[in-house]
Write a protein that holds these residues in place. Structure first.
Motif, PDB file in Angstrom:
ATOM      1  N   ASN A  66       0.793  -1.149  -0.040  1.00  0.00           N
ATOM      2  CA  ASN A  66      -0.041  -0.085   0.093  1.00  0.00           C
ATOM      3  C   ASN A  66       0.781   1.209  -0.046  1.00  0.00           C
ATOM      4  OD1 ASN A  66      -1.720   2.059   0.730  1.00  0.00           O
ATOM      5  ND2 ASN A  66      -3.125   0.934   1.485  1.00  0.00           N
ATOM      6  N   ASP A  98      -0.819  -0.051  -5.211  1.00  0.00           N
ATOM      7  CA  ASP A  98      -1.695   1.193  -5.888  1.00  0.00           C
ATOM      8  C   ASP A  98      -0.878   2.502  -5.928  1.00  0.00           C
ATOM      9  OD1 ASP A  98      -5.264   1.616  -5.156  1.00  0.00           O
ATOM     10  OD2 ASP A  98      -4.061   2.225  -6.699  1.00  0.00           O
ATOM     11  N   PHE A 102      -6.424   6.933  -4.372  1.00  0.00           N
ATOM     12  CA  PHE A 102      -7.738   6.197  -3.689  1.00  0.00           C
ATOM     13  C   PHE A 102      -7.759   6.268  -2.318  1.00  0.00           C
ATOM     14  CE2 PHE A 102     -11.668   3.717  -3.925  1.00  0.00           C
ATOM     15  CZ  PHE A 102     -11.531   3.031  -2.975  1.00  0.00           C
ATOM     16  N   ASP A 152      -4.539   8.348 -10.256  1.00  0.00           N
ATOM     17  CA  ASP A 152      -6.257   8.439 -10.782  1.00  0.00           C
ATOM     18  C   ASP A 152      -7.025   9.114  -9.862  1.00  0.00           C
ATOM     19  OD1 ASP A 152      -5.844   6.107  -9.056  1.00  0.00           O
ATOM     20  OD2 ASP A 152      -7.672   5.605 -10.276  1.00  0.00           O
ATOM     21  N   CYS A 154     -10.925   8.561  -8.330  1.00  0.00           N
ATOM     22  CA  CYS A 154     -11.920   7.616  -8.253  1.00  0.00           C
ATOM     23  C   CYS A 154     -13.020   8.528  -7.666  1.00  0.00           C
ATOM     24  CB  CYS A 154     -11.536   6.385  -7.471  1.00  0.00           C
ATOM     25  SG  CYS A 154     -12.889   5.352  -7.110  1.00  0.00           S
ATOM     26  N   GLN A 196     -11.749   5.051 -15.771  1.00  0.00           N
ATOM     27  CA  GLN A 196     -12.700   5.648 -14.993  1.00  0.00           C
ATOM     28  C   GLN A 196     -13.828   5.938 -15.690  1.00  0.00           C
ATOM     29  OE1 GLN A 196     -12.648   5.655 -11.794  1.00  0.00           O
ATOM     30  NE2 GLN A 196     -10.584   5.348 -11.166  1.00  0.00           N
ATOM     31  N   GLY A 222     -10.974   0.964 -12.638  1.00  0.00           N
ATOM     32  CA  GLY A 222     -11.252   1.675 -11.286  1.00  0.00           C
ATOM     33  C   GLY A 222     -12.484   2.214 -11.262  1.00  0.00           C
ATOM     34  N   GLY A 223     -12.895   2.847 -10.150  1.00  0.00           N
ATOM     35  CA  GLY A 223     -14.186   3.409  -9.991  1.00  0.00           C
ATOM     36  C   GLY A 223     -15.350   2.741  -9.795  1.00  0.00           C
ATOM     37  N   LEU A 224     -15.015   1.327  -9.420  1.00  0.00           N
ATOM     38  CA  LEU A 224     -16.268   0.415  -8.963  1.00  0.00           C
ATOM     39  C   LEU A 224     -16.061  -0.040  -7.824  1.00  0.00           C
ATOM     40  CD1 LEU A 224     -16.501  -1.453 -12.570  1.00  0.00           C
ATOM     41  CD2 LEU A 224     -17.992   0.230 -11.856  1.00  0.00           C
ATOM     42  N   ALA A 225     -16.980  -0.809  -7.119  1.00  0.00           N
ATOM     43  CA  ALA A 225     -17.005  -1.391  -5.857  1.00  0.00           C
ATOM     44  C   ALA A 225     -16.862   0.059  -4.812  1.00  0.00           C
ATOM     45  CB  ALA A 225     -15.864  -2.320  -5.781  1.00  0.00           C
ATOM     46  N   MET A 253     -10.242  -3.597  -9.633  1.00  0.00           N
ATOM     47  CA  MET A 253      -9.615  -2.831  -8.278  1.00  0.00           C
ATOM     48  C   MET A 253     -10.840  -3.158  -7.172  1.00  0.00           C
ATOM     49  SD  MET A 253      -7.443   0.247  -9.671  1.00  0.00           S
ATOM     50  CE  MET A 253      -6.168   0.147  -8.456  1.00  0.00           C
ATOM     51  N   GLY A 254     -10.448  -3.488  -6.281  1.00  0.00           N
ATOM     52  CA  GLY A 254     -10.965  -3.565  -4.886  1.00  0.00           C
ATOM     53  C   GLY A 254     -12.187  -4.456  -4.844  1.00  0.00           C
ATOM     54  N   ASP A 273      -8.047  -7.984  -6.359  1.00  0.00           N
ATOM     55  CA  ASP A 273      -7.814  -7.509  -4.947  1.00  0.00           C
ATOM     56  C   ASP A 273      -9.016  -7.193  -4.206  1.00  0.00           C
ATOM     57  OD1 ASP A 273      -7.643  -4.447  -5.584  1.00  0.00           O
ATOM     58  OD2 ASP A 273      -7.208  -4.634  -3.488  1.00  0.00           O
ATOM     59  N   VAL A 275      -9.861  -6.552   0.145  1.00  0.00           N
ATOM     60  CA  VAL A 275      -9.528  -6.545   1.858  1.00  0.00           C
ATOM     61  C   VAL A 275     -10.498  -7.664   2.430  1.00  0.00           C
ATOM     62  CG1 VAL A 275      -8.373  -4.604   2.081  1.00  0.00           C
ATOM     63  CG2 VAL A 275     -10.834  -4.753   2.530  1.00  0.00           C
ATOM     64  N   ARG A 279     -10.314  -8.959   6.215  1.00  0.00           N
ATOM     65  CA  ARG A 279     -10.977  -8.026   7.193  1.00  0.00           C
ATOM     66  C   ARG A 279     -12.254  -8.873   7.646  1.00  0.00           C
ATOM     67  NH1 ARG A 279     -12.778  -2.113   5.336  1.00  0.00           N
ATOM     68  NH2 ARG A 279     -10.373  -2.132   5.356  1.00  0.00           N
TER      69      ARG A 279
HETATM   70  N1  LIG Z   1      -6.262   3.374  -7.581  1.00  0.00           N
HETATM   71  C1  LIG Z   1      -7.419   3.143  -7.406  1.00  0.00           C
HETATM   72  N2  LIG Z   1      -7.662   2.055  -6.689  1.00  0.00           N
HETATM   73  C2  LIG Z   1      -8.833   1.731  -6.344  1.00  0.00           C
HETATM   74  C3  LIG Z   1      -9.332   0.867  -5.135  1.00  0.00           C
HETATM   75  C4  LIG Z   1      -8.212   0.310  -4.173  1.00  0.00           C
HETATM   76  C5  LIG Z   1      -7.878  -1.194  -4.635  1.00  0.00           C
HETATM   77  N3  LIG Z   1      -7.144  -1.894  -3.721  1.00  0.00           N
HETATM   78  C6  LIG Z   1      -5.847  -1.402  -3.186  1.00  0.00           C
HETATM   79  C7  LIG Z   1      -5.077  -1.768  -2.176  1.00  0.00           C
HETATM   80  C8  LIG Z   1      -3.832  -1.618  -2.155  1.00  0.00           C
HETATM   81  C9  LIG Z   1      -3.465  -1.857  -0.539  1.00  0.00           C
HETATM   82  C10 LIG Z   1      -4.712  -1.493   0.211  1.00  0.00           C
HETATM   83  C11 LIG Z   1      -5.818  -1.880  -1.020  1.00  0.00           C
HETATM   84  C12 LIG Z   1     -10.613   0.454  -5.081  1.00  0.00           C
HETATM   85  N4  LIG Z   1     -11.004  -0.401  -3.889  1.00  0.00           N
HETATM   86  C13 LIG Z   1     -12.379  -0.260  -4.309  1.00  0.00           C
HETATM   87  N5  LIG Z   1     -13.364  -0.989  -3.362  1.00  0.00           N
HETATM   88  C14 LIG Z   1     -12.983  -1.571  -2.231  1.00  0.00           C
HETATM   89  C15 LIG Z   1     -14.414  -1.836  -1.717  1.00  0.00           C
HETATM   90  C16 LIG Z   1     -14.287  -2.506  -0.418  1.00  0.00           C
HETATM   91  C17 LIG Z   1     -13.837  -2.086   0.763  1.00  0.00           C
HETATM   92  C18 LIG Z   1     -13.966  -2.552   1.918  1.00  0.00           C
HETATM   93  C19 LIG Z   1     -14.020  -3.975   1.899  1.00  0.00           C
HETATM   94  C20 LIG Z   1     -14.292  -4.724   0.701  1.00  0.00           C
HETATM   95  C21 LIG Z   1     -14.479  -3.923  -0.561  1.00  0.00           C
HETATM   96  N6  LIG Z   1     -12.820   0.340  -5.263  1.00  0.00           N
HETATM   97  C22 LIG Z   1     -11.591   1.067  -5.935  1.00  0.00           C
HETATM   98  C23 LIG Z   1     -11.443   1.756  -6.909  1.00  0.00           C
HETATM   99  C24 LIG Z   1     -10.118   2.108  -7.083  1.00  0.00           C
HETATM  100  C25 LIG Z   1      -9.523   3.097  -8.226  1.00  0.00           C
HETATM  101  O1  LIG Z   1     -10.765   3.710  -9.020  1.00  0.00           O
HETATM  102  N7  LIG Z   1      -8.435   3.193  -8.245  1.00  0.00           N
END
Ligand SMILES: Nc1nc2c(CCNCC3CCCC3)c3[nH]c(NCCc4ccccc4)nc3cc2c(=O)[nH]1
Length: 379
Positions: A66, A98, A102, A152, A154, A196, A222-225, A253-254, A273, A275, A279
């Motif tokens: 991170n 990343d 974000f 970026d 988001c 995005q 990106g930009g989702l979840a 992402m995410g 990816d 958490v 978590r």
């Molecule tokens: N650059 C960038 N990163 C994004 C991220 C971080 C992805 N994990 C990065 C790791 C690097 C180290 C830490 C994380 C995202 N994470 C989520 N949703 C997480 C939703 C979620 C939240 C909590 C619990 C479960 C799901 N959407 C995301 C969109 C973007 C984006 O557009 N741009």
């Protein structure tokens, strides 16, 4: 990790497709990443609650670092002085980081976004930091990341079309600057552009096409979840995928839950990816072949069965639900550690099954059978 590649370059190989689903591998100088891949999150240089040999044994080929957390503590220059993130945390496989934008928007207190970048105050000690596309790439380089992200912006959903357009166009300008700054880095590393555009199909297509024209080695969506319903997320993947080159990896992402992963793989995603596994493990929630099991629930108090006696993961196979319930009730560290281990293993096994099913041309059956197992629940 699969046999190490002699390659000193970054490349993506497609082995098979089944509809829009794909399986293959990303080659890096630090080894191959079998796709579809779930990448455990190692936020502050640790996959919370696990040793890295457990992460490797679970089947993970790559982990995330991170940028945001590590630049604040212990500092990117300090990690570089200590030999880089691989040496620091003793993981010799590929690492993806990343860009930090974000995390700034979701974690730091005072922040200001401008064309130049984002300035913010550390949530650790209140110090001011400036994060530009150039500084973000420099930090990821100091950490020694094999796969890096452009800086970026988001936007959370729902948002106005104007807001989505503004952030998408800023992200495109930052994509150019990030890619240019990346050119000074050693061969074999890759930087991904990030698509995005909010939930606006036309903006998503424009973003994907513009990034494809910049010829990135890989592409993130990106930009989702970020609060939208699953069907909106899946619709955006369907909108974007046809405009991304088929011979480059796609990283969503995410994301996400096991169901999110299966549905996104079906639409052409190669890397994920989230958490969620770790978590949830800290909140007593286990993901299994039989669906979710909340080990806080008193119904487990005398259940001698393990979570999954057929698993080859000790955390799923060797410990009774009664014991896990007990550890959770006593708020013992081992409870969070065992359930996190079980979840990381379950996510890896879910992706391993997807890779085999795609290679055999039976991905649709795999999804149906897996969902039946979840629905049948915990007999
Ligand atoms: N650059 C960038 N990163 C994004 C991220 C971080 C992805 N994990 C990065 C790791 C690097 C180290 C830490 C994380 C995202 N994470 C989520 N949703 C997480 C939703 C979620 C939240 C909590 C619990 C479960 C799901 N959407 C995301 C969109 C973007 C984006 O557009 N741009």
């Amino acid at each position: 990790m699969t046999p190490d590649t002699p390659a000193d370059t970054f490349s993506f190989t497609l082995s098979a497709t089944d509809g829009a689903a794909r399986t293959g591998y990303v080659s890096t100088p630090r080894g191959r990443i079998r796709t579809p891949a779930f990448m455990p999150v190692g936020t502050v240089a640790t996959v919370k609650g696990l040793y890295f040999d457990q992460v490797r044994a679970a089947g993970a080929d790559i982990v995330l670092g991170n940028t945001y957390h590590l630049m604040l503590r212990p500092g990117a220059e300090r990690v570089a002085k200590l030999g880089g993130l691989h040496t620091f945390m003793r993981w010799d496989g590929p690492i993806l980081t990343d860009s930090g934008g974000f995390q700034v928007m979701s974690l730091s207190s005072l922040r200001k976004m401008s064309e130049q970048g984002v300035t913010f105050r550390s949530h650790v000690d209140g110090a001011y930091h400036e994060m530009s596309p150039e500084r973000s790439v420099e930090i990821q380089g100091l950490l020694g990341a094999d796969i890096q992200m452009q800086l970026d912006e988001c936007v959370r959903l729902p948002c106005t079309d104007e807001e989505a357009e503004r952030a998408m166009r800023l992200s495109l300008r930052w994509a150019e600057r990030s890619k240019r700054a990346f050119e000074t880095q050693p061969k074999g590393r890759a930087i991904f552009g990030i698509v995005q555009g909010g939930a606006v199909p036309a903006l998503r297509v424009e973003s994907a096409r513009a990034l494809a024209d910049m010829d990135f080695p890989g592409y993130s969506i990106g930009g989702l979840a970020v609060g939208e319903p699953q069907e909106v997320m899946l619709a955006m993947i369907e909108t974007v995928a046809p405009h991304l080159p088929t011979n480059k990896p796609r990283y969503l992402m995410g994301v996400g839950t096991p169901d999110d992963l299966l549905e996104s793989v079906a639409r052409g995603i190669d890397m994920f990816d989230c958490v969620m596994p770790t978590r949830s493990g800290r909140h007593a929630l286990a993901f299994t072949r039989f669906g979710r099991i909340n080990l806080k629930n008193a119904r487990h108090a005398e259940d001698p069965r393990p979570l999954d006696e057929e698993s080859d993961c000790p955390a799923l196979r060797d410990y009774s639900r009664a014991y896990l319930h007990h550890l959770v009730r006593c708020e013992e560290m081992l409870g969070a550690m065992l359930i996190s281990w079980a979840n990381i293993h379950y996510y890896q096994q879910l992706m391993a099954g997807a890779r085999a099913a795609i290679a055999a041309g039976r991905y649709a059956d795999y999804v149906a059978q897996t969902k039946e197992g979840w629905a049948r629940g915990d007999l």
